[in-house]
Design a protein around this motif. Structure first.
Motif, PDB file in Angstrom:
ATOM      1  N   VAL A   1      -1.739 -44.487  16.294  1.00  0.00           N
ATOM      2  CA  VAL A   1      -0.660 -44.039  15.422  1.00  0.00           C
ATOM      3  C   VAL A   1       0.553 -44.926  15.632  1.00  0.00           C
ATOM      4  O   VAL A   1       0.711 -45.554  16.680  1.00  0.00           O
ATOM      5  CB  VAL A   1      -0.286 -42.557  15.678  1.00  0.00           C
ATOM      6  N   GLY A   2       1.414 -44.969  14.638  1.00  0.00           N
ATOM      7  CA  GLY A   2       2.671 -45.687  14.753  1.00  0.00           C
ATOM      8  C   GLY A   2       3.778 -44.720  15.136  1.00  0.00           C
ATOM      9  O   GLY A   2       3.753 -43.555  14.728  1.00  0.00           O
ATOM     10  N   VAL A   3       4.742 -45.210  15.903  1.00  0.00           N
ATOM     11  CA  VAL A   3       5.866 -44.384  16.343  1.00  0.00           C
ATOM     12  C   VAL A   3       7.162 -45.153  16.093  1.00  0.00           C
ATOM     13  O   VAL A   3       7.302 -46.306  16.504  1.00  0.00           O
ATOM     14  CB  VAL A   3       5.752 -44.024  17.840  1.00  0.00           C
ATOM     15  N   VAL A   4       8.097 -44.489  15.408  1.00  0.00           N
ATOM     16  CA  VAL A   4       9.388 -45.083  15.066  1.00  0.00           C
ATOM     17  C   VAL A   4      10.494 -44.253  15.712  1.00  0.00           C
ATOM     18  O   VAL A   4      10.491 -43.033  15.605  1.00  0.00           O
ATOM     19  CB  VAL A   4       9.607 -45.080  13.529  1.00  0.00           C
ATOM     20  N   TRP A   5      11.427 -44.925  16.380  1.00  0.00           N
ATOM     21  CA  TRP A   5      12.662 -44.273  16.810  1.00  0.00           C
ATOM     22  C   TRP A   5      13.827 -45.082  16.285  1.00  0.00           C
ATOM     23  O   TRP A   5      13.821 -46.311  16.337  1.00  0.00           O
ATOM     24  CB  TRP A   5      12.781 -44.186  18.332  1.00  0.00           C
ATOM     25  N   SER A   6      14.815 -44.385  15.728  1.00  0.00           N
ATOM     26  CA  SER A   6      16.024 -45.028  15.244  1.00  0.00           C
ATOM     27  C   SER A   6      17.221 -44.171  15.621  1.00  0.00           C
ATOM     28  O   SER A   6      17.162 -42.945  15.522  1.00  0.00           O
ATOM     29  CB  SER A   6      15.973 -45.196  13.724  1.00  0.00           C
ATOM     30  N   ARG A   7      18.277 -44.829  16.017  1.00  0.00           N
ATOM     31  CA  ARG A   7      19.495 -44.115  16.389  1.00  0.00           C
ATOM     32  C   ARG A   7      20.155 -43.467  15.169  1.00  0.00           C
ATOM     33  O   ARG A   7      20.788 -42.427  15.288  1.00  0.00           O
ATOM     34  CB  ARG A   7      20.462 -45.091  17.044  1.00  0.00           C
ATOM     35  N   ASP A   8      20.009 -44.096  13.982  1.00  0.00           N
ATOM     36  CA  ASP A   8      20.618 -43.528  12.774  1.00  0.00           C
ATOM     37  C   ASP A   8      19.800 -43.877  11.535  1.00  0.00           C
ATOM     38  O   ASP A   8      18.778 -44.531  11.626  1.00  0.00           O
ATOM     39  CB  ASP A   8      22.084 -43.960  12.630  1.00  0.00           C
ATOM     40  N   PHE A   9      20.268 -43.404  10.373  1.00  0.00           N
ATOM     41  CA  PHE A   9      19.521 -43.551   9.121  1.00  0.00           C
ATOM     42  C   PHE A   9      19.793 -44.851   8.380  1.00  0.00           C
ATOM     43  O   PHE A   9      19.259 -45.055   7.308  1.00  0.00           O
ATOM     44  CB  PHE A   9      19.841 -42.387   8.177  1.00  0.00           C
ATOM     45  N   LEU A  10      20.619 -45.702   8.909  1.00  0.00           N
ATOM     46  CA  LEU A  10      20.959 -46.907   8.177  1.00  0.00           C
ATOM     47  C   LEU A  10      20.103 -48.082   8.625  1.00  0.00           C
ATOM     48  O   LEU A  10      18.879 -48.006   8.605  1.00  0.00           O
ATOM     49  CB  LEU A  10      22.457 -47.183   8.310  1.00  0.00           C
ATOM     50  N   ILE A  11      20.739 -49.177   8.988  1.00  0.00           N
ATOM     51  CA  ILE A  11      20.023 -50.416   9.286  1.00  0.00           C
ATOM     52  C   ILE A  11      18.932 -50.254  10.344  1.00  0.00           C
ATOM     53  O   ILE A  11      17.818 -50.754  10.146  1.00  0.00           O
ATOM     54  CB  ILE A  11      21.014 -51.541   9.679  1.00  0.00           C
ATOM     55  N   PRO A  12      19.177 -49.543  11.462  1.00  0.00           N
ATOM     56  CA  PRO A  12      18.088 -49.426  12.450  1.00  0.00           C
ATOM     57  C   PRO A  12      16.825 -48.779  11.885  1.00  0.00           C
ATOM     58  O   PRO A  12      15.720 -49.233  12.178  1.00  0.00           O
ATOM     59  CB  PRO A  12      18.699 -48.570  13.564  1.00  0.00           C
ATOM     60  N   LEU A  13      16.964 -47.740  11.060  1.00  0.00           N
ATOM     61  CA  LEU A  13      15.773 -47.097  10.491  1.00  0.00           C
ATOM     62  C   LEU A  13      15.072 -48.027   9.513  1.00  0.00           C
ATOM     63  O   LEU A  13      13.843 -48.137   9.527  1.00  0.00           O
ATOM     64  CB  LEU A  13      16.122 -45.769   9.815  1.00  0.00           C
ATOM     65  N   ILE A  14      15.823 -48.713   8.689  1.00  0.00           N
ATOM     66  CA  ILE A  14      15.227 -49.671   7.751  1.00  0.00           C
ATOM     67  C   ILE A  14      14.471 -50.744   8.539  1.00  0.00           C
ATOM     68  O   ILE A  14      13.333 -51.093   8.209  1.00  0.00           O
ATOM     69  CB  ILE A  14      16.315 -50.299   6.861  1.00  0.00           C
ATOM     70  N   HIS A  15      15.101 -51.259   9.587  1.00  0.00           N
ATOM     71  CA  HIS A  15      14.517 -52.303  10.426  1.00  0.00           C
ATOM     72  C   HIS A  15      13.213 -51.822  11.079  1.00  0.00           C
ATOM     73  O   HIS A  15      12.182 -52.512  11.014  1.00  0.00           O
ATOM     74  CB  HIS A  15      15.548 -52.698  11.493  1.00  0.00           C
ATOM     75  N   GLU A  16      13.229 -50.634  11.677  1.00  0.00           N
ATOM     76  CA  GLU A  16      12.028 -50.125  12.357  1.00  0.00           C
ATOM     77  C   GLU A  16      10.926 -49.769  11.367  1.00  0.00           C
ATOM     78  O   GLU A  16       9.743 -49.925  11.675  1.00  0.00           O
ATOM     79  CB  GLU A  16      12.375 -48.943  13.258  1.00  0.00           C
ATOM     80  N   CYS A  17      11.288 -49.306  10.182  1.00  0.00           N
ATOM     81  CA  CYS A  17      10.276 -49.039   9.146  1.00  0.00           C
ATOM     82  C   CYS A  17       9.601 -50.326   8.692  1.00  0.00           C
ATOM     83  O   CYS A  17       8.422 -50.319   8.329  1.00  0.00           O
ATOM     84  CB  CYS A  17      10.901 -48.311   7.951  1.00  0.00           C
ATOM     85  N   LEU A  18      10.330 -51.434   8.743  1.00  0.00           N
ATOM     86  CA  LEU A  18       9.711 -52.717   8.403  1.00  0.00           C
ATOM     87  C   LEU A  18       8.686 -53.108   9.462  1.00  0.00           C
ATOM     88  O   LEU A  18       7.580 -53.550   9.133  1.00  0.00           O
ATOM     89  CB  LEU A  18      10.772 -53.810   8.239  1.00  0.00           C
ATOM     90  N   HIS A  19       9.023 -52.920  10.738  1.00  0.00           N
ATOM     91  CA  HIS A  19       8.029 -53.153  11.794  1.00  0.00           C
ATOM     92  C   HIS A  19       6.796 -52.273  11.571  1.00  0.00           C
ATOM     93  O   HIS A  19       5.662 -52.728  11.699  1.00  0.00           O
ATOM     94  CB  HIS A  19       8.602 -52.831  13.183  1.00  0.00           C
ATOM     95  N   ALA A  20       7.032 -51.003  11.256  1.00  0.00           N
ATOM     96  CA  ALA A  20       5.919 -50.075  11.021  1.00  0.00           C
ATOM     97  C   ALA A  20       5.076 -50.520   9.834  1.00  0.00           C
ATOM     98  O   ALA A  20       3.841 -50.436   9.867  1.00  0.00           O
ATOM     99  CB  ALA A  20       6.450 -48.657  10.802  1.00  0.00           C
ATOM    100  N   THR A  21       5.719 -51.004   8.791  1.00  0.00           N
ATOM    101  CA  THR A  21       4.997 -51.488   7.608  1.00  0.00           C
ATOM    102  C   THR A  21       4.091 -52.660   7.966  1.00  0.00           C
ATOM    103  O   THR A  21       2.913 -52.683   7.593  1.00  0.00           O
ATOM    104  CB  THR A  21       5.990 -51.901   6.502  1.00  0.00           C
TER     105      THR A  21
END
Length: 129
Positions: free
Chosen positions: A73-93
């Protein structure tokens, strides 16, 4: 526990702040937490039964994959909903596409961009309300 169904087989569940996204197209599960490290660490430990190094003080997000309930499974952690979440979702993609054998090229770039949008929206909207 909140659940949203967007298409047959797809779901997003919010387990007290740990978001579980199942995608029936690529048949993958991604878990995500948005918030401070202590919250994320506690949720990952409780629900995924793993302890993680979420990086140093300056780290704003992280993506990794692991074995959980006999699947990867993939696991994403982000401190907030802006750039960090977008960035980590790209890694997940990139992880999902690589995991399923899809290489990034001109013919597949739309699949990557749509998946990135799908994952980001699934995680962000699960916290809304």
């Amino acid at each position: 526990m909140k659940s949203k169904n967007r298409e047959p087989g797809h779901f997003v569940k919010n387990h007290n702040g740990l978001i579980h996204v199942f995608d029936p197209v690529y048949k993958v599960n991604v878990y995500a937490c948005v918030g401070n490290k202590d919250k994320a660490f506690g949720l990952f430990k409780k629900y995924l039964r793993h302890e993680f190094d979420l990086g140093g003080e300056r780290c704003r997000g992280k993506f990794f994959s692991l074995r959980f309930q006999d699947q990867t499974v993939g696991v994403v952690w982000s401190r907030d909903f802006l750039i960090p979440l977008i960035h980590e979702c790209l890694h997940a993609t990139f992880w999902v596409m690589d995991y399923r054998g899809v290489e990034l090229d001109e013919k597949s770039e739309e699949a990557f961009t749509y998946y990135h949008s799908f994952l980001f929206d699934s995680i962000k909207s699960s916290y809304a309300k």
